[in-house]
Design a protein around this motif. Structure first.
Motif, PDB file in Angstrom:
ATOM      1  N   LYS A 107     106.913  71.163 116.049  1.00 56.45           N
ATOM      2  CA  LYS A 107     106.894  71.557 114.632  1.00 56.45           C
ATOM      3  C   LYS A 107     108.241  71.278 113.964  1.00 56.45           C
ATOM      4  O   LYS A 107     108.288  70.842 112.807  1.00 56.45           O
ATOM      5  N   ASP A 108     109.332  71.507 114.690  1.00 54.94           N
ATOM      6  CA  ASP A 108     110.662  71.193 114.154  1.00 54.94           C
ATOM      7  C   ASP A 108     110.797  69.689 113.897  1.00 54.94           C
ATOM      8  O   ASP A 108     111.314  69.270 112.851  1.00 54.94           O
ATOM      9  N   VAL A 161     105.711  73.302 121.601  1.00 49.93           N
ATOM     10  CA  VAL A 161     105.039  73.417 120.300  1.00 49.93           C
ATOM     11  C   VAL A 161     106.078  73.666 119.200  1.00 49.93           C
ATOM     12  O   VAL A 161     106.026  73.048 118.127  1.00 49.93           O
ATOM     13  N   ILE A 162     107.029  74.531 119.455  1.00 48.99           N
ATOM     14  CA  ILE A 162     108.091  74.827 118.483  1.00 48.99           C
ATOM     15  C   ILE A 162     108.920  73.571 118.212  1.00 48.99           C
ATOM     16  O   ILE A 162     109.215  73.243 117.060  1.00 48.99           O
ATOM     17  N   ASN A 163     109.273  72.860 119.275  1.00 48.52           N
ATOM     18  CA  ASN A 163     110.034  71.619 119.111  1.00 48.52           C
ATOM     19  C   ASN A 163     109.240  70.569 118.329  1.00 48.52           C
ATOM     20  O   ASN A 163     109.799  69.841 117.502  1.00 48.52           O
ATOM     21  N   ARG A 179     105.346  79.648 128.476  1.00 54.00           N
ATOM     22  CA  ARG A 179     106.601  79.622 127.720  1.00 54.00           C
ATOM     23  C   ARG A 179     107.044  78.175 127.463  1.00 54.00           C
ATOM     24  O   ARG A 179     107.495  77.835 126.378  1.00 54.00           O
ATOM     25  N   ARG A 230     104.872  76.763 124.717  1.00 51.04           N
ATOM     26  CA  ARG A 230     105.294  77.321 123.422  1.00 51.04           C
ATOM     27  C   ARG A 230     106.576  76.660 122.930  1.00 51.04           C
ATOM     28  O   ARG A 230     106.711  76.345 121.739  1.00 51.04           O
ATOM     29  N   THR A 231     107.512  76.421 123.830  1.00 54.56           N
ATOM     30  CA  THR A 231     108.766  75.753 123.466  1.00 54.56           C
ATOM     31  C   THR A 231     108.484  74.345 122.957  1.00 54.56           C
ATOM     32  O   THR A 231     109.061  73.899 121.961  1.00 54.56           O
TER      33      THR A 231
END
Length: 177
Positions: free
Chosen positions: A104-105, A100-102, A94, A97-98
């Motif tokens: 991409k943002d 990775v999301i950050n 998790r 994944r967080t």
């Protein structure tokens, strides 16, 4: 006889109107400007490109470092998967994944910032270029100055782009001081 007189008047009017158009076209002075070329070759354009390129490389370096860090975390997670409890693995997964999301943002935000910076620089340069074109148009007696991308054909001697670049570089140099 009356019809003949009407036809004669119409024919004479057509001749005078068409000959007036021909004479007016002789006095029309048109210039052509390649704004894209000015943006690429002028001192201000080159400076803006260098600044934007530098910012882009800085952002790219930060993103590369972050991306490598995330990849290392993912590899470590896969290696330690067998020695972790399912709950620990899920928590670590998790976290990755967080990140990775950050990532991409942040990547999207960097791109938006770069586009805004580019648009602002080009807008300022374009405004200055238009004022220089206006000055040249008035001083040289042009009836019209058209942008190159909107013209399908023109004679090379109608291109005033080099003159605009020279005048703009002088204006930019004095503005910088």
């Amino acid at each position: 006889m009356r019809k003949f007189a009407n036809y004669l008047v119409i024919i004479l009017a057509a001749v005078f109107v068409s000959s007036g158009t021909v004479f007016a076209a002789d006095g029309l002075k048109i210039g052509i400007v390649d704004v894209q070329k000015i943006l690429m070759e002028s001192d201000a354009g080159k400076e803006a490109q260098a600044k934007i390129s530098g910012q882009g490389k800085d952002m790219e370096g930060k993103l590369k470092t972050q991306g490598e860090s995330i990849e290392a975390l993912q590899k470590n997670l896969e290696k330690e998967k067998l020695v972790m409890s399912p709950e620990q693995f899920e928590t670590k997964q998790r976290e990755v994944r967080t990140k990775v999301i950050n990532f991409k943002d942040q990547q999207r935000n960097f791109m938006e910032d770069l586009k805004k910076m580019e648009a602002k620089a080009l807008s300022e340069i374009r405004d200055d270029i238009l004022s220089v074109i206006d000055e040249i148009g008035k001083s040289e007696g042009y009836n019209m100055v058209l942008e190159r991308r909107d013209v399908l054909y023109f004679q090379a001697d109608k291109d005033i782009t080099p003159q605009v670049i020279t005048a703009y570089n002088k204006k930019y140099a004095s503005k910088k001081k």
